[in-house]
Write an enzyme that holds these catalytic residues in place. Structure first.
Site, PDB file in Angstrom:
ATOM      1  N   GLY A 244      36.899 -23.095 -19.350  1.00  9.56           N
ATOM      2  CA  GLY A 244      35.636 -23.365 -19.698  1.00  9.56           C
ATOM      3  C   GLY A 244      34.304 -22.526 -19.034  1.00  9.56           C
ATOM      4  O   GLY A 244      33.336 -22.959 -19.413  1.00  9.56           O
ATOM      5  N   GLY A 245      34.338 -21.577 -18.462  1.00  9.75           N
ATOM      6  CA  GLY A 245      33.574 -20.615 -17.998  1.00  9.75           C
ATOM      7  C   GLY A 245      32.534 -20.206 -19.142  1.00  9.75           C
ATOM      8  O   GLY A 245      31.104 -20.118 -19.031  1.00  9.75           O
ATOM      9  N   ASP A 261      41.921 -23.745 -27.188  1.00  9.77           N
ATOM     10  CA  ASP A 261      42.919 -23.261 -26.275  1.00  9.77           C
ATOM     11  C   ASP A 261      44.044 -24.357 -26.349  1.00  9.77           C
ATOM     12  O   ASP A 261      44.072 -25.302 -26.922  1.00  9.77           O
ATOM     13  CB  ASP A 261      42.307 -23.324 -24.831  1.00  9.77           C
ATOM     14  CG  ASP A 261      42.870 -22.592 -23.841  1.00  9.77           C
ATOM     15  OD1 ASP A 261      44.188 -22.681 -23.595  1.00  9.77           O
ATOM     16  OD2 ASP A 261      42.327 -21.552 -23.499  1.00  9.77           O
ATOM     17  N   LYS A 326      42.250  -7.038 -22.826  1.00 10.83           N
ATOM     18  CA  LYS A 326      42.966  -7.411 -21.534  1.00 10.83           C
ATOM     19  C   LYS A 326      43.819  -5.955 -21.786  1.00 10.83           C
ATOM     20  O   LYS A 326      45.037  -6.101 -22.207  1.00 10.83           O
ATOM     21  CB  LYS A 326      43.683  -8.522 -21.601  1.00 10.83           C
ATOM     22  CG  LYS A 326      42.845  -9.716 -21.603  1.00 10.83           C
ATOM     23  CD  LYS A 326      42.563 -10.524 -20.399  1.00 10.83           C
ATOM     24  CE  LYS A 326      41.826 -11.899 -20.795  1.00 10.83           C
ATOM     25  NZ  LYS A 326      41.109 -12.445 -19.689  1.00 10.83           N
TER      26      LYS A 326
END
Ligand SMILES: C[S@@+](CC[C@H](N)C(=O)[O-])C[C@H]1O[C@@H](n2cnc3c(N)ncnc32)[C@H](O)[C@@H]1O
Length: 376
Positions: A244-245, A261, A326
């Site tokens: 949750g950042g 998610d 990524k």
């Protein structure tokens, strides 16, 4: 005082990864070489293609200069300021003595600091040899302008917002107390250069011991680079949101967040009335109406994340975006170039960079050029 130069562009490599930057430039057909650790030189103008992903900043028309004292540096700058006279300009002076300017904090160190409840301010993580000399040079220039350049002094502004068309940029990177690289880029700075409004293109990594994950710092930095933040009441979809950042950051700005998610977010976030949690696959999620923000930090092959972004943009599903790619080092060498071309074809303002807060990742962020009209 001495100079030498020509049509040179000097890049400051992200994470001092000179080899990576030289390889990236090589894929774009440019011959580049390391000038000194952290600095990569190309002997032609290449900024027209935008800053390479692995460059934090560029010095277009870089000139190698030297000056024996603080006052001599100020006089040299004054001599070179002619092209920026008459309009607003910014000055970025930074030391590049072959020393990293920002102390990095690895994941383990962050968790240790968090658990020991030690918080570190941005100022504490920003260090650097020569910082003091740079500030003295700026002060000496200010004093000189008070006597000999009132108009220039009036135009000298400080901001970390994206450059306006009328703004010029003067940069001096000191390699030693008496030598450095100078670039005077008069307005309008071509938007395709994508020069960073941050000194040296560097932003200290944010620290917040209450954030649910260290990843929050990536979104904080991307928003600073974008020069725009979610406004209160704006809608935001966070794909790959747990723990949750990024949602935490968006909620702090007052956005309404839909977090997608397979795993839930930290408990307190799950109870936030501004949050809607959708348990499921990020790649199958489609908003029912255009949202203000798409933020995506999902762990997936970069090609999948890039395709997702292009789909969202081509359908007009979002106004602004921040997406992590990524990289695994196994991508087609042309992967990032292809993505650049596709984003350009979609007429969005995009940026692609390795953030200070990134490790082995690239962040793509930007805004649709023509604001998307309300719900479809
Ligand atoms: C790097 S973490 C995200 C961290 C988050 N941005 C933060 O600040 O806390 C990546 C997340 O992507 C999620 N994820 C991976 N594949 C997914 C998929 N296909 N659909 C939804 N979530 C996915 C993982 O469950 C994980 O929580």
């Amino acid at each position: 005082m001495g100079t030498s130069g020509g049509r040179l562009i000097l890049f400051r490599s992200a994470e001092a990864d000179d080899a990576g930057l030289i390889a990236e430039l090589g894929r774009a057909g440019k011959v580049a070489r390391m000038q000194s650790p952290g600095l990569v030189l190309v002997e032609e103008e290449v900024v027209g293609a935008g800053l390479p992903v692995l460059a934090w900043q560029g010095l277009p028309g870089a000139e190698f200069v030297s000056a024996p004292s603080i006052n001599a540096w100020a006089r040299l700058l004054l001599e070179r300021l002619g092209p920026v006279a008459g309009g607003p300009w910014r000055l970025h002076v930074l030391p590049h003595y072959g020393v990293r300017a920002t102390e990095r904090m690895g994941a383990r160190a962050w968790h240790t600091a968090r658990h020991q409840e030690r918080s570190r301010t941005e100022a504490e993580v920003t260090a650097g040899a020569g910082e003091h000399r740079c500030r003295l040079i700026e002060n000496a220039l200010r004093e000189l302008l008070k006597q000999q350049g009132r108009q220039l002094l009036k135009g000298w502004g400080q901001s970390e917002l994206p450059f306006l068309p009328e703004e010029s940029l003067v940069q001096l990177w000191l390699c030693s107390p008496e030598q450095g690289w100078l670039s005077v880029a008069p307005a309008p700075l071509p938007s395709s250069w994508k020069l960073s409004p941050f000194v040296g293109g560097e932003i200290p990594v944010a620290v917040d011991k209450n954030a649910p994950s260290r990843a929050f710092a990536k979104l904080v930095e991307a928003l600073k680079r974008l020069g725009r933040q979610p406004a209160a009441g704006e809608s935001c979809v966070d794909l790959g949101a747990s723990p949750g950042g990024w949602t935490y950051v968006a909620l702090q700005h007052g956005a309404r967040v839909t977090a997608v998610d397979r795993s839930p977010l930290r408990e307190d976030l799950m109870r936030n009335p501004q949050l809607t949690f959708v348990k499921g696959d990020a790649f199958s999620y489609h908003p029912v109406a255009t949202v203000d923000w798409l933020v995506c930090d999902v762990i997936a092959a970069p090609q999948r994340s890039a395709a997702l972004l292009l789909d969202w943009l081509s359908r007009g599903d979002t106004r602004h975006f921040v997406v992590t790619l990524k990289l695994r080092g196994e991508e087609d060498p042309d992967f990032l170039n292809d993505l650049r071309q596709k984003l350009t074809a979609l007429e969005v303002d995009w940026n692609m960079t390795h953030l200070n807060a990134n490790k082995g990742e690239v962040c793509v962020y930007g805004s649709a050029k023509i604001p998307v009209e309300g719900p479809r």
